[in-house]
Design an enzyme around this catalytic site. Sequence first.
Site, PDB file in Angstrom:
ATOM      1  N   GLU A  47     -11.523 -37.104  -4.391  1.00 37.13           N
ATOM      2  CA  GLU A  47     -11.273 -35.798  -5.015  1.00 37.13           C
ATOM      3  C   GLU A  47     -11.174 -35.884  -6.534  1.00 37.13           C
ATOM      4  O   GLU A  47     -11.689 -35.032  -7.244  1.00 37.13           O
ATOM      5  CB  GLU A  47      -9.975 -35.198  -4.470  1.00 37.13           C
ATOM      6  CG  GLU A  47     -10.106 -34.748  -3.033  1.00 37.13           C
ATOM      7  CD  GLU A  47      -8.773 -34.319  -2.415  1.00 37.13           C
ATOM      8  OE1 GLU A  47      -8.805 -33.823  -1.280  1.00 37.13           O
ATOM      9  OE2 GLU A  47      -7.713 -34.497  -3.059  1.00 37.13           O
ATOM     10  N   ASP A  80     -23.403 -53.926  -6.005  1.00 33.63           N
ATOM     11  CA  ASP A  80     -22.488 -53.324  -6.986  1.00 33.63           C
ATOM     12  C   ASP A  80     -22.582 -54.000  -8.361  1.00 33.63           C
ATOM     13  O   ASP A  80     -21.631 -53.957  -9.149  1.00 33.63           O
ATOM     14  CB  ASP A  80     -21.025 -53.371  -6.489  1.00 33.63           C
ATOM     15  CG  ASP A  80     -20.839 -52.579  -5.204  1.00 33.63           C
ATOM     16  OD1 ASP A  80     -21.489 -51.546  -5.035  1.00 33.63           O
ATOM     17  OD2 ASP A  80     -20.013 -53.009  -4.364  1.00 33.63           O
ATOM     18  N   ASN A 121     -19.827 -36.860  -0.531  1.00 34.82           N
ATOM     19  CA  ASN A 121     -20.465 -36.975  -1.849  1.00 34.82           C
ATOM     20  C   ASN A 121     -21.777 -36.196  -1.889  1.00 34.82           C
ATOM     21  O   ASN A 121     -22.120 -35.600  -2.916  1.00 34.82           O
ATOM     22  CB  ASN A 121     -20.689 -38.439  -2.223  1.00 34.82           C
ATOM     23  CG  ASN A 121     -19.425 -39.079  -2.771  1.00 34.82           C
ATOM     24  OD1 ASN A 121     -19.025 -38.807  -3.892  1.00 34.82           O
ATOM     25  ND2 ASN A 121     -18.768 -39.905  -1.962  1.00 34.82           N
ATOM     26  N   ILE A 174     -27.616 -52.523   2.686  1.00 36.81           N
ATOM     27  CA  ILE A 174     -27.926 -53.113   1.378  1.00 36.81           C
ATOM     28  C   ILE A 174     -29.450 -53.143   1.247  1.00 36.81           C
ATOM     29  O   ILE A 174     -30.159 -53.583   2.162  1.00 36.81           O
ATOM     30  CB  ILE A 174     -27.294 -54.510   1.235  1.00 36.81           C
ATOM     31  CG1 ILE A 174     -25.772 -54.344   1.113  1.00 36.81           C
ATOM     32  CG2 ILE A 174     -27.837 -55.239  -0.005  1.00 36.81           C
ATOM     33  CD1 ILE A 174     -24.985 -55.621   0.995  1.00 36.81           C
ATOM     34  N   GLY A 200     -20.675 -37.779   4.357  1.00 37.87           N
ATOM     35  CA  GLY A 200     -21.486 -37.002   3.430  1.00 37.87           C
ATOM     36  C   GLY A 200     -20.722 -36.101   2.487  1.00 37.87           C
ATOM     37  O   GLY A 200     -21.253 -35.101   2.016  1.00 37.87           O
ATOM     38  N   GLU A 203     -30.498 -55.972  -7.609  1.00 34.69           N
ATOM     39  CA  GLU A 203     -30.476 -56.859  -6.438  1.00 34.69           C
ATOM     40  C   GLU A 203     -29.079 -57.425  -6.145  1.00 34.69           C
ATOM     41  O   GLU A 203     -28.855 -57.995  -5.079  1.00 34.69           O
ATOM     42  CB  GLU A 203     -31.521 -57.986  -6.590  1.00 34.69           C
ATOM     43  CG  GLU A 203     -31.217 -59.056  -7.635  1.00 34.69           C
ATOM     44  CD  GLU A 203     -31.373 -58.601  -9.083  1.00 34.69           C
ATOM     45  OE1 GLU A 203     -31.751 -57.437  -9.337  1.00 34.69           O
ATOM     46  OE2 GLU A 203     -31.104 -59.426  -9.980  1.00 34.69           O
ATOM     47  N   GLU A 229     -14.818 -39.522  -7.498  1.00 36.86           N
ATOM     48  CA  GLU A 229     -16.194 -39.590  -6.977  1.00 36.86           C
ATOM     49  C   GLU A 229     -16.952 -38.270  -7.069  1.00 36.86           C
ATOM     50  O   GLU A 229     -18.079 -38.222  -7.565  1.00 36.86           O
ATOM     51  CB  GLU A 229     -16.180 -40.049  -5.515  1.00 36.86           C
ATOM     52  CG  GLU A 229     -15.666 -41.456  -5.334  1.00 36.86           C
ATOM     53  CD  GLU A 229     -15.718 -41.894  -3.876  1.00 36.86           C
ATOM     54  OE1 GLU A 229     -16.697 -41.598  -3.184  1.00 36.86           O
ATOM     55  OE2 GLU A 229     -14.766 -42.558  -3.426  1.00 36.86           O
ATOM     56  N   HIS A 276     -19.372 -46.092  -6.152  1.00 33.21           N
ATOM     57  CA  HIS A 276     -18.500 -47.092  -5.534  1.00 33.21           C
ATOM     58  C   HIS A 276     -17.040 -46.688  -5.789  1.00 33.21           C
ATOM     59  O   HIS A 276     -16.680 -46.337  -6.918  1.00 33.21           O
ATOM     60  CB  HIS A 276     -18.782 -48.482  -6.112  1.00 33.21           C
ATOM     61  CG  HIS A 276     -17.934 -49.536  -5.470  1.00 33.21           C
ATOM     62  ND1 HIS A 276     -18.219 -50.042  -4.222  1.00 33.21           N
ATOM     63  CD2 HIS A 276     -16.798 -50.145  -5.890  1.00 33.21           C
ATOM     64  CE1 HIS A 276     -17.279 -50.913  -3.890  1.00 33.21           C
ATOM     65  NE2 HIS A 276     -16.413 -51.003  -4.891  1.00 33.21           N
ATOM     66  N   ASN A 303     -25.646 -45.548  -7.431  1.00 33.06           N
ATOM     67  CA  ASN A 303     -24.699 -45.672  -6.323  1.00 33.06           C
ATOM     68  C   ASN A 303     -23.310 -45.246  -6.797  1.00 33.06           C
ATOM     69  O   ASN A 303     -22.962 -45.410  -7.960  1.00 33.06           O
ATOM     70  CB  ASN A 303     -24.654 -47.136  -5.863  1.00 33.06           C
ATOM     71  CG  ASN A 303     -23.684 -47.361  -4.709  1.00 33.06           C
ATOM     72  OD1 ASN A 303     -23.668 -46.613  -3.735  1.00 33.06           O
ATOM     73  ND2 ASN A 303     -22.857 -48.398  -4.822  1.00 33.06           N
TER      74      ASN A 303
HETATM   75  C1  GRF Z   1     -17.293 -43.021  -0.556  1.00 36.63           C
HETATM   76  O1  GRF Z   1     -15.998 -43.499  -0.759  1.00 36.63           O
HETATM   77  C2  GRF Z   1     -18.255 -43.750  -1.463  1.00 36.63           C
HETATM   78  O2  GRF Z   1     -17.715 -44.094  -2.686  1.00 36.63           O
HETATM   79  C3  GRF Z   1     -18.558 -44.981  -0.675  1.00 36.63           C
HETATM   80  O3  GRF Z   1     -18.570 -44.556   0.678  1.00 36.63           O
HETATM   81  C4  GRF Z   1     -17.787 -43.377   0.835  1.00 36.63           C
HETATM   82  C5  GRF Z   1     -18.691 -42.340   1.413  1.00 36.63           C
HETATM   83  O4  GRF Z   1     -18.112 -41.141   1.730  1.00 36.63           O
HETATM   84  N1  GRF Z   1     -19.747 -45.638  -1.161  1.00 36.63           N
HETATM   85  P1  GRF Z   1     -18.996 -39.875   2.052  1.00 36.63           P
HETATM   86  O5  GRF Z   1     -19.989 -40.223   3.145  1.00 36.63           O
HETATM   87  O6  GRF Z   1     -19.693 -39.413   0.802  1.00 36.63           O
HETATM   88  O7  GRF Z   1     -18.025 -38.839   2.546  1.00 36.63           O
END
Ligand code: GRF
Length: 197
Positions: A178, A151, A14, A93, A12, A148, A181, A110, A108
């Site tokens: 860091e 990514d 992000n 998914i 978590g 659908e 994302e 990625h 999302n």
């Molecule tokens: C991140 O690298 C995100 O891009 C990917 O899964 C990871 C999740 O990390 N989809 P967190 O749970 O947000 O720490």
Amino acid sequence: MKNIAVFVSGGGTNLQALIDAEKRGEVTGGKITLVLAGKTGINAIERANKANIPCVVVNRKTCGSEEAFDNALFAVLEEHNIDLIVLAGYLSILSPQFTKKYDRKIINIHPSLIPSFCGEGYYGLKVHMAALEKGVKVTGATVHFVNEIPDGGEIILQKAVDIEKGDTPEVLQKKVMEQAEWIILPKAVNMFCNDEI
Ligand code: GRF
């Protein structure tokens, strides 16, 4: 004010970046009103609790069928009047029925520069291992709409990160989080909430 649901399956960080950005006033026009966890016992739930955000666990396995899983998700999302779904390290998914119903309302993050190192099977450390194996000199992160195709939806934002000699998958994962994302995800959410995308 748009109601935002953040879907999580793990650490978590992000989610935390979004909570912090909201606190700093960098997400206007929207508020995280729900955290939806794919399973119990994950750190992301602690983060939601600390921030006083309602958290609901919907476990795909215990739902039985894909239809039952979809219906469980729909019920929670409707109950909370959700306008935007953010997948932040969410590992399930979503079905085509789900992505169709929430067309251009799911984003999302990625951890690569799509279309490199993405699609089914590319998650977590595997993405960074693939980038290092290929020997690319630049990687990064992408925020995109979810359709659908895993990514495969329209790209909203990307940010590049240099790969340095000696980087391991773990080091690269941390750098991409860091340097990319945690910056572009809140930015994209803010753009959505202000009808800029
Ligand atoms: C991140 O690298 C995100 O891009 C990917 O899964 C990871 C999740 O990390 N989809 P967190 O749970 O947000 O720490």
